[in-house]
Design a protein around this motif. Structure first.
Motif, mmCIF file in Angstrom:
data_model
loop_
_atom_site.group_PDB
_atom_site.id
_atom_site.type_symbol
_atom_site.label_atom_id
_atom_site.label_comp_id
_atom_site.label_asym_id
_atom_site.label_seq_id
_atom_site.Cartn_x
_atom_site.Cartn_y
_atom_site.Cartn_z
ATOM 1 N N ARG A 129 0.923 -1.262 -0.113
ATOM 2 C CA ARG A 129 -0.059 -0.027 -0.200
ATOM 3 C C ARG A 129 0.924 1.192 -0.034
ATOM 4 O O ARG A 129 1.793 1.415 0.652
ATOM 5 N N ASP A 130 0.453 2.097 -0.761
ATOM 6 C CA ASP A 130 1.084 3.511 -0.801
ATOM 7 C C ASP A 130 -0.001 4.521 -0.222
ATOM 8 O O ASP A 130 -0.867 5.058 -0.955
ATOM 9 N N GLU A 131 0.257 4.884 0.989
ATOM 10 C CA GLU A 131 -0.634 5.796 1.622
ATOM 11 C C GLU A 131 -0.399 7.165 1.397
ATOM 12 O O GLU A 131 -1.121 8.192 1.972
ATOM 13 N N THR A 132 0.387 7.756 0.495
ATOM 14 C CA THR A 132 0.750 8.939 0.002
ATOM 15 C C THR A 132 -0.124 9.609 -0.781
ATOM 16 O O THR A 132 -0.479 8.691 -1.886
ATOM 17 N N ALA A 133 -1.049 10.495 -0.659
ATOM 18 C CA ALA A 133 -1.853 10.997 -1.571
ATOM 19 C C ALA A 133 -1.269 11.713 -2.704
ATOM 20 O O ALA A 133 -0.185 12.296 -2.685
ATOM 21 N N ILE A 134 -1.932 11.308 -3.815
ATOM 22 C CA ILE A 134 -1.460 11.908 -5.197
ATOM 23 C C ILE A 134 -1.840 13.612 -5.098
ATOM 24 O O ILE A 134 -2.908 13.827 -5.303
ATOM 25 N N ARG A 135 -0.843 14.286 -5.379
ATOM 26 C CA ARG A 135 -1.201 15.700 -5.290
ATOM 27 C C ARG A 135 -0.496 16.518 -6.284
ATOM 28 O O ARG A 135 0.638 16.379 -6.411
ATOM 29 N N ASP A 136 -1.297 17.338 -6.959
ATOM 30 C CA ASP A 136 -0.113 18.363 -8.010
ATOM 31 C C ASP A 136 -0.389 19.491 -7.339
ATOM 32 O O ASP A 136 -1.561 20.317 -7.285
ATOM 33 N N GLU A 137 0.765 19.938 -7.003
ATOM 34 C CA GLU A 137 1.043 21.189 -6.589
ATOM 35 C C GLU A 137 1.327 22.295 -7.465
ATOM 36 O O GLU A 137 2.001 23.520 -6.970
ATOM 37 N N THR A 138 1.451 21.919 -8.728
ATOM 38 C CA THR A 138 1.803 23.020 -9.621
ATOM 39 C C THR A 138 0.511 23.829 -9.791
ATOM 40 O O THR A 138 -0.409 23.659 -9.776
ATOM 41 N N SER A 139 0.884 25.419 -10.095
ATOM 42 C CA SER A 139 0.163 26.339 -10.426
ATOM 43 C C SER A 139 -0.867 25.854 -11.545
ATOM 44 O O SER A 139 -0.310 25.328 -12.640
ATOM 45 N N ALA A 140 -2.047 26.397 -11.642
ATOM 46 C CA ALA A 140 -2.879 26.465 -13.049
ATOM 47 C C ALA A 140 -2.098 27.118 -14.059
ATOM 48 O O ALA A 140 -1.636 28.327 -13.907
ATOM 49 N N PRO A 141 -2.184 26.785 -15.318
ATOM 50 C CA PRO A 141 -1.659 27.473 -16.339
ATOM 51 C C PRO A 141 -2.212 28.942 -16.556
ATOM 52 O O PRO A 141 -1.584 29.731 -17.278
ATOM 53 N N HIS A 142 -3.717 29.306 -16.448
ATOM 54 C CA HIS A 142 -4.228 30.621 -16.658
ATOM 55 C C HIS A 142 -4.756 30.614 -15.557
ATOM 56 O O HIS A 142 -5.392 30.222 -14.671
ATOM 57 N N CYS A 143 -5.041 32.219 -15.440
ATOM 58 C CA CYS A 143 -5.695 32.909 -14.230
ATOM 59 C C CYS A 143 -7.375 32.484 -14.551
ATOM 60 O O CYS A 143 -7.798 32.676 -15.736
ATOM 61 N N PRO A 144 -8.023 31.948 -13.554
ATOM 62 C CA PRO A 144 -9.469 31.635 -13.505
ATOM 63 C C PRO A 144 -10.354 32.926 -13.685
ATOM 64 O O PRO A 144 -11.482 32.646 -13.996
ATOM 65 N N ILE A 145 -9.862 34.339 -13.756
ATOM 66 C CA ILE A 145 -10.701 35.414 -13.676
ATOM 67 C C ILE A 145 -10.833 35.957 -15.317
ATOM 68 O O ILE A 145 -11.671 36.029 -15.982
#
Length: 256
Positions: free
Chosen positions: A206-222
């Protein structure tokens, strides 16, 4: 007259055997109590026979002591033979060991005398060979049954006997003392150590580490403007402070 002499001969031989047995039994008791200092006259008194009877059977004290030792060894050999076909070979082997130890320490004076003389006579040497053979049979049977360590040898057991007899001499009881029993216990086969994990259990990877993508979004959501990383601090979520404010107002806007 010859017929009378012939009829008396079997009775004389039977009397001689009886007297010899009485002398040996008395010598066993006297030596156990008084050690090697016991005289042949004292043995005769205890046996209830004349001193001449003792001297006829055993001209010297050394011969009497050797006969006592041979009798004791042969008795133990007989015990070993009776235990040889026991269904529980391990129990038989340890019962024999206990009998050897508890009986030997009461005959230490005889043991010392014969050992100091180097087992000098064929009588005692042959008795010892028979004893070793009986011990070897019991040991081999117990090892085949898995009750006794497979690497144990007859010389090993004899060496342990020597130590256990010295230990037993410190005990006032006739039964095997606890310290001597602990020494004998070292000859038993030990079960293999149990693993910490139960046999048959499957350990799932078992790999209990959560898969997270901490890279920023490529475009501004506004405003959808591309966001360029600054290289320091937390990754930017908006392209500018104005878009960040707009996003804040939208989150907290009060419905009309």
């Amino acid at each position: 007259m010859p017929a009378l002499t012939s009829s008396l001969a079997p009775k004389a031989r039977a009397d001689a055997r009886r007297n010899r047995a009485l002398v040996l039994a008395a010598a066993q008791r006297a030596l156990a109590e008084g050690g090697l200092a016991v005289s042949l006259a004292e043995v005769a008194r205890r046996a209830g026979v004349g001193a001449g009877t003792v001297y006829r059977h055993f001209p010297t004290k050394t011969e009497l002591l050797e006969a006592v030792m041979q009798q004791r060894i042969d008795r133990l050999t007989g015990v070993g033979h009776r235990l040889r076909d026991a269904p529980d070979a391990g129990a038989a082997f340890f019962a024999f060991c206990a009998e050897v130890i508890t009986s030997s320490h009461r005959n230490q004076a005889v043991c010392d005398m014969v050992n100091n003389d180097g087992w000098p006579r064929e009588l005692v040497r042959d008795a010892g060979a028979r004893f070793h053979a009986a011990l070897g049979d019991l040991l081999a049977a117990a090892q085949r049954q898995g009750s006794v360590r497979a690497d144990l040898t007859v010389p090993d057991v004899l060496a342990l006997f020597t130590g256990c007899v010295a230990i037993q001499r410190l005990s006032p009881e006739r039964e095997l003392s606890r310290p001597a029993a602990l020494v004998l216990d070292a000859m038993r086969t030990r079960p293999p150590a149990r693993p910490v994990t139960k046999r048959g259990n499957v350990i799932a990877a078992r790999d209990e580490t959560a898969i997270r993508d901490e890279t920023s979004a490529p475009h501004c959501p506004i405003c959808a403007t591309p966001i360029h990383p600054t290289g320091t601090g937390r990754p930017a979520r908006y392209c500018s402070a104005a878009c960040r404010q707009k996003a804040h107002r939208r989150r907290h806007a009060i419905p009309a």
